[in-house]
Scaffold this active site. Structure first.
Site, mmCIF file in Angstrom:
data_model
loop_
_atom_site.group_PDB
_atom_site.id
_atom_site.type_symbol
_atom_site.label_atom_id
_atom_site.label_comp_id
_atom_site.label_asym_id
_atom_site.label_seq_id
_atom_site.Cartn_x
_atom_site.Cartn_y
_atom_site.Cartn_z
ATOM 1 N N ASP A 1 4.577 46.155 -21.023
ATOM 2 C CA ASP A 1 3.559 46.505 -21.112
ATOM 3 C C ASP A 1 3.547 47.909 -20.151
ATOM 4 O O ASP A 1 3.362 48.217 -18.916
ATOM 5 C CB ASP A 1 2.403 46.090 -21.496
ATOM 6 C CG ASP A 1 1.116 46.862 -22.282
ATOM 7 O OD1 ASP A 1 1.692 47.916 -23.064
ATOM 8 O OD2 ASP A 1 0.199 46.620 -21.950
ATOM 9 N N ASP B 1 -1.465 42.516 -20.390
ATOM 10 C CA ASP B 1 -2.049 42.886 -20.302
ATOM 11 C C ASP B 1 -3.683 42.607 -21.266
ATOM 12 O O ASP B 1 -4.755 41.971 -20.522
ATOM 13 C CB ASP B 1 -3.284 43.100 -18.941
ATOM 14 C CG ASP B 1 -3.439 44.796 -19.862
ATOM 15 O OD1 ASP B 1 -2.236 45.078 -20.684
ATOM 16 O OD2 ASP B 1 -4.410 46.212 -19.704
ATOM 17 N N ASP C 1 -0.199 50.837 -20.054
ATOM 18 C CA ASP C 1 -1.111 50.969 -19.864
ATOM 19 C C ASP C 1 -2.124 49.293 -19.208
ATOM 20 O O ASP C 1 -1.372 48.469 -19.684
ATOM 21 C CB ASP C 1 -2.138 51.067 -21.208
ATOM 22 C CG ASP C 1 -2.065 52.599 -21.220
ATOM 23 O OD1 ASP C 1 -1.614 53.651 -21.061
ATOM 24 O OD2 ASP C 1 -2.221 52.973 -22.730
#
Lengths: 180, 180
Positions: free
Chosen positions: B6, B138, B8
């Site tokens: 991922d 996250d 961000d």
């Protein structure tokens, strides 16, 4: 059935818009009518001295956003998505000149299919990493880092008719080809 | 091993850049230091009267493109890609405000990882449609239209520490966690 649908040459009329702009900008120059297009890469069917001008057209701001839909595509895609839950748009950016196409593909989908469809866009150079049962794409050979999970059904275009013995779909025969 | 990473909050420091801009723009207003962040959605930890201002920051042009890399991320991602052939960046656009983030994510990758990595970007709202062995992300709960093929390894952040009993990766412990 999980269905992946390519954008350029399948639902967005890349070749039609190119030709419209080319003839408009260079009325005296040779052009290749759609029915005479051979080979996947448009640029390569133009004389070498024109190839930079050809590229300039589809690299220019607004080209992707203003592609007219392929005839029948919007109605068909909407109808398909009423019978199938999992329809995704699976598109590759122009690389290395991604500047205009990436964002404009989003705008195109927003304007032509509606805001909900933004959730259905998958942008990836490598389409073999995407899960699905069927991929509808006008590019004859689609390779990547894996053996694809999907069956590739060719979207019929004059420039891919040299490829024999393949299922060919258009927005006229899709119900029959997809058994829907 | 096929690895999806991922962007961000994993390689691009969304929260750090937000905080820098917030404190710069509104030096007199309350802010939440990173170590006190709780819950995935930053906006929701700010008082209701600030929430529009919070959003304005990450919707503004240049925000995504200028995110600093998460400390150690660029070195780690490059090192991982030396031992693994199949490393992809798997990122979701901000919806419905996709205008800046989509293209800027491409610029970010180009500037921070280099032009070859443009081929490794997969932009999709639904990450369950992407094939892979491991997804480093996250966000605590990642759902979509399918049961994912990948194992989700949580990238450790203060705002996801309420989630217990999960593998947690940082750019300090990645070799151990990924057995590389």
């Amino acid at each position: 059935m999980r269905l992946l649908i390519d954008m350029d040459g399948v639902i967005a009329d890349f070749e039609g818009e190119f030709l419209r702009r080319w003839r408009n900008l260079y009325p005296g120059k040779k052009y290749v009518p759609l029915e005479e297009r051979r080979g996947f890469w448009l640029r390569e069917q133009y004389p070498e001295e024109y190839q930079d001008l050809v590229q300039e057209i589809y690299h220019s701001p607004g080209f992707y956003q203003n592609l007219p839909p392929v005839s029948g595509a919007i109605e068909a895609v909407k109808e398909i998505s009423e019978s199938l839950n999992n329809v995704f748009l699976c598109t590759s950016p122009m690389i290395p000149k991604y500047e205009n196409c990436v964002l404009e593909k989003y705008h195109w989908v927003y304007e032509n299919l509606g805001g909900d469809w933004i959730n259905k866009i998958i942008v990836t150079k490598d389409k073999t990493v995407v899960r699905g049962d069927v991929l509808i794409d006008d590019m004859p050979e689609i390779t990547g880092s894996m053996k694809p999970e999907w069956e590739h059904i060719l979207y019929d275009q004059p420039y891919n008719r040299n490829i024999k013995n393949r299922k060919r779909l258009t927005w006229n025969n899709w119900k029959q080809i997809l058994n829907l």
